[in-house]
Design an enzyme around this catalytic site. Structure first.
Site, PDB file in Angstrom:
ATOM      1  N   ASN A 307       0.853  -1.192   0.000  1.00  0.00           N
ATOM      2  CA  ASN A 307       0.000   0.000   0.000  1.00  0.00           C
ATOM      3  C   ASN A 307       0.893   1.247   0.000  1.00  0.00           C
ATOM      4  O   ASN A 307       0.938   2.012   0.964  1.00  0.00           O
ATOM      5  CB  ASN A 307      -0.934  -0.011   1.214  1.00  0.00           C
ATOM      6  N   HIS A 338      -6.096   2.206  11.940  1.00  0.00           N
ATOM      7  CA  HIS A 338      -6.899   1.067  11.482  1.00  0.00           C
ATOM      8  C   HIS A 338      -8.047   0.725  12.429  1.00  0.00           C
ATOM      9  O   HIS A 338      -8.956  -0.003  12.027  1.00  0.00           O
ATOM     10  CB  HIS A 338      -6.009  -0.163  11.297  1.00  0.00           C
TER      11      HIS A 338
END
Length: 435
Positions: A307, A338
């Site tokens: 990512n 997250h």
């Protein structure tokens, strides 16, 4: 439990696919001289609003509200204070939303709505754009809409001046996914003359489409192989290692496919790598480099390439600002971003330890191993070890719950990060003796 459905990657892909014709339409309209810059901003903003309502329903307010608040802060605060305020508000809002998910999943023991998961995923991407914009303003790369003044004359033109900001935060090609696009690049792509607008490359779109089809076929084959084995509750000894590796492979293939689709949508709208960039803008970086991820024998390289736009954003936001323990602080913040589920906290902290061990292990190996056969053997062993450690971390992060984490830690898979922890202790002790 079907984790792929739980984390909404396939539902998001469906909405991204539905937005594809509108991205092509936007690209076509940009070539026309009659399509003004203001109309382009409004088209992107309206598309973002429609896509948010279609994908998230009433949960779209979780995205629209902080976006409007961020624009209000950017338009009313000075360059030196805007980043601290927007960062605190955005992370506070996102944390409250994640706590709502914790309450639903762990206290009420009920599954949350798929639309709520999509809204949380989009909110995390919004946090990237908000903090990237506020950092650009603080560093002088972008000028604030009102320049920090609060008199009536400056606020009277605020709606027109704030349009690029709110359009950037909610533009539909990047609302549900895609690599982080800086505000400078976004504005340059929207405001470039029609004569300089890049044409649509059918070859590039076709190549991305073939990659997605190939990854989907691999997913089907790997899912059949993985479903034939026992789960983590019933596997025995080495069978648990195979189960974790194959399940992590499914997650990686799903992410690869999703990231390529996001890149395809941005390209169709004219924001892709083929669009080019000016000297003052950050270059476009796709999120996935499958070759590097699948061939690297270093955990630190995997962390930088997984990512990629998010890794670059974390490096700029946390790593470069940290004076002590920058790797630990970066991964700790990533766990917060997250959602702070037990598996996520453990997984990201374990990843930070593995990265620290990776630096020492490979430094020692480069100094100690001279013959190429031993180097080749060392590279093969560390590649396999890296892939197994990444699989372990990925399942801890995606499993999220404390019960799943305890089963994972009690399996044979804990041997692999355990070996790196022992080597980290020994090599650090050796380094201190040498110093």
């Amino acid at each position: 439990m079907d984790w792929l459905q739980l984390f909404c990657l396939h539902p998001v892909s469906l909405y991204q696919g539905a937005a594809f014709p509108f991205a092509l339409l936007f690209n076509y309209l940009c070539i026309m001289d009659s399509f003004s810059t203001r109309a382009r901003y409004l088209f992107l903003l309206a598309g973002g609003g429609v896509l948010a309502l279609a994908a998230m329903g009433p949960y779209a307010l979780l995205i629209i509200t902080p976006a409007l608040c961020a624009v209000a802060l950017v338009s009313s605060r000075g360059p030196q204070e805007v980043h601290g305020l927007t960062f605190s508000f955005q992370m506070g809002w996102q944390t409250l939303c994640h706590l709502g998910l914790h309450y639903t999943e762990y206290y009420l023991q009920e599954p949350a709505s798929v639309r709520f998961y999509i809204a949380l995923s989009s909110l995390m991407l919004l946090t990237q754009r908000v903090t990237s914009l506020s950092l650009d303003i603080r560093e002088g790369k972008v000028e604030a809409a009102s320049g920090g003044t609060r008199d009536r004359s400056s606020l009277s033109g605020c709606p027109s001046e704030a349009l690029p900001y709110v359009s950037y935060l909610l533009f539909f090609p990047a609302l549900l996914g895609g690599p982080l696009c800086s505000f400078q690049r976004f504005r340059a792509c929207v405001e470039r003359p029609s004569s300089l607008h890049p044409g649509l490359s059918l070859w590039a779109l076709g190549w991305r489409g073939l990659q997605i089809v190939g990854l989907e076929c691999l997913q089907v084959a790997l899912r059949r192989v993985a479903s034939a084995g026992a789960g983590l509750d019933h596997c025995q000894q080495l069978e648990c290692i195979y189960m974790v590796w194959s399940t992590a492979g499914l997650f990686k293939l799903t992410y690869y496919s999703h990231w390529i689709l996001d890149d395809c949508l941005l390209h169709a709208a004219g924001f892709g790598s083929e669009a080019g960039h000016g000297s003052g803008e950050e270059g476009y970086i796709p999120d996935v480099d499958m070759w590097t991820l699948e061939t690297t024998h270093r955990i630190s390289v995997f962390a930088r390439q997984w990512n990629r736009s998010t890794a670059r954003w974390l490096r700029r936001l946390i790593f470069q600002k940290s004076r002590r323990w920058p790797v630990l602080q970066t991964f700790a913040f990533s766990a917060w971003w997250h959602g702070l589920h037990p598996g996520q906290v453990f997984g990201f902290l374990c990843w930070s330890v593995m990265v620290e061990a990776d630096y020492l292990i490979h430094t020692f190996a480069n100094e100690s191993i001279s013959s190429w056969p031993l180097r080749l053997l060392y590279r093969a062993l560390t590649w396999a070890h890296t892939q197994l450690i990444i699989a372990y971390i990925m399942l801890a992060v995606e499993g999220r719950s404390l019960s799943f984490l305890s089963r994972l830690c009690c399996s044979y898979n804990s041997i692999f990060p355990g070996v790196y922890c022992v080597l980290l202790f020994l090599l650090r002790k050796r380094k201190q003796k040498c110093n």
